[in-house]
Design a protein around this motif. Structure first.
Motif, PDB file in Angstrom:
ATOM      1  N   TYR A 139       1.266   3.379   6.894  1.00  0.00           N
ATOM      2  CA  TYR A 139       0.050   2.583   6.714  1.00  0.00           C
ATOM      3  C   TYR A 139       0.094   1.396   7.662  1.00  0.00           C
ATOM      4  CZ  TYR A 139      -3.729  -0.096   4.570  1.00  0.00           C
ATOM      5  OH  TYR A 139      -4.890  -0.796   4.366  1.00  0.00           O
TER       6      TYR A 139
ATOM      7  N   SER B 245      -1.661  -2.343   8.367  1.00  0.00           N
ATOM      8  CA  SER B 245      -2.438  -3.447   7.805  1.00  0.00           C
ATOM      9  C   SER B 245      -2.754  -4.435   8.925  1.00  0.00           C
ATOM     10  CB  SER B 245      -1.646  -4.149   6.695  1.00  0.00           C
ATOM     11  OG  SER B 245      -2.233  -5.388   6.358  1.00  0.00           O
TER      12      SER B 245
ATOM     13  N   ASP C  58      -4.651   9.112   2.470  1.00  0.00           N
ATOM     14  CA  ASP C  58      -4.359   9.114   3.905  1.00  0.00           C
ATOM     15  C   ASP C  58      -2.915   8.699   4.180  1.00  0.00           C
ATOM     16  OD1 ASP C  58      -5.385   9.378   6.693  1.00  0.00           O
ATOM     17  OD2 ASP C  58      -4.811   7.262   6.783  1.00  0.00           O
TER      18      ASP C  58
ATOM     19  N   ARG D  72       0.830  -1.206   0.000  1.00  0.00           N
ATOM     20  CA  ARG D  72       0.000   0.000   0.000  1.00  0.00           C
ATOM     21  C   ARG D  72       0.870   1.264   0.000  1.00  0.00           C
ATOM     22  NH1 ARG D  72      -5.447  -0.962  -1.132  1.00  0.00           N
ATOM     23  NH2 ARG D  72      -6.291  -2.574   0.226  1.00  0.00           N
TER      24      ARG D  72
ATOM     25  N   GLU E  72      -8.488   6.692  -1.640  1.00  0.00           N
ATOM     26  CA  GLU E  72      -8.156   6.116  -0.332  1.00  0.00           C
ATOM     27  C   GLU E  72      -7.862   4.634  -0.485  1.00  0.00           C
ATOM     28  OE1 GLU E  72      -7.494   7.719   2.211  1.00  0.00           O
ATOM     29  OE2 GLU E  72      -8.373   9.689   1.793  1.00  0.00           O
ATOM     30  N   PRO E  73      -6.982   4.066   0.356  1.00  0.00           N
ATOM     31  CA  PRO E  73      -6.330   4.703   1.517  1.00  0.00           C
ATOM     32  C   PRO E  73      -5.084   5.514   1.174  1.00  0.00           C
ATOM     33  CG  PRO E  73      -5.592   2.448   1.363  1.00  0.00           C
ATOM     34  CD  PRO E  73      -6.575   2.632   0.232  1.00  0.00           C
ATOM     35  N   TYR E  74      -4.824   5.723  -0.124  1.00  0.00           N
ATOM     36  CA  TYR E  74      -3.539   6.284  -0.533  1.00  0.00           C
ATOM     37  C   TYR E  74      -3.389   7.759  -0.169  1.00  0.00           C
ATOM     38  CZ  TYR E  74      -3.874   1.830  -2.782  1.00  0.00           C
ATOM     39  OH  TYR E  74      -4.053   0.485  -2.996  1.00  0.00           O
TER      40      TYR E  74
END
Length: 225
Positions: free
Chosen positions: A164, A166, A157, A142, A153-155
């Motif tokens: 990030y 997970s 953010d 990600r 999103e989620p990029y």
């Protein structure tokens, strides 16, 4: 570009691609099933791959990857000119978190675990260098997508927070956090990650890991040219 291809070479590469994480030994029958090639074709191609060290066959007739692939893999890793900078940071991350640390780079639609240092704990998330994983699942993937400009999103953010998390995204039992690594010119060089069993990687542990990762990424930004 369609004419710039050799069918025999592509079939030989298809045989090598049949070997994956958890499938490191394959019989002739298994290779035929995985590749869709005739056994007679596999035998001919495998003979050439054996002669050049890309395949090995044991006394049961089972095929394994050969030492030439290790040599090429080592050359591939060294070609990034990152190892002497990344490995000390992986040690720092493992010392700070006691969990597994890894550095990923993007290759096409996948990410590759270029370097890793596994957790010293007896029960851990174990990674192998060279492992290929999806980009769209898991913290490292990600982050690579986010800083390659993936929209939405989620990029968005990830770009805003610089990390990030997970939680069971790729593997339901694994949690991971990741941050981008840039060089001194501001170019994206990869993603640093820490991963652990989901049950013991709670919010406090994840916050500590993110802090350790960002500290390593900051040091790398000054040392990578």
């Amino acid at each position: 570009m369609g004419e710039n291809r050799v069918d025999a070479v592509e079939r030989a590469l298809l045989i090598l691609d049949a070997f994956q994480e958890g499938r490191t030994s394959l019989s002739l029958a298994a290779l035929a099933q995985e590749t869709g090639l005739y056994k007679s074709t596999i035998l001919r191609l495998a003979g050439s791959l054996e002669r050049f060290g890309y395949l090995a066959r044991d006394d049961r007739g089972v095929y394994h990857l050969g030492p030439s692939l290790w040599r090429l893999g080592s050359l591939y890793r060294r070609s990034f000119d990152l190892e002497e900078h990344i490995r000390p940071e992986l040690r720092r991350i493992v010392e700070a978190t006691t969990e597994t640390a890894a550095f990923y780079v993007r290759e096409g639609a996948e990410r590759i675990c270029l370097y890793r240092l596994n957790s010293p704990r007896s029960v851990r998330h174990h990674l192998e260098e060279g492992t290929r994983l999806p980009l769209d699942r898991g913290a490292g993937g990600r982050v690579l997508l986010a800083y390659d400009g993936c929209p939405g999103e989620p990029y968005e953010d990830i770009r805003r927070t610089g990390h990030y998390t997970s939680l069971g995204e790729r593997d339901p039992e694994i949690a991971a956090v990741s941050v981008p690594v840039f060089d001194s010119a501001g170019r994206l060089r990869g993603a640093l990650s820490a991963s652990a069993l989901l049950g013991r990687f709670g919010p406090a542990a994840r916050r500590g890991a993110i802090e350790a990762l960002k500290e390593s990424a900051a040091r790398l930004r000054t040392s990578l040219l």
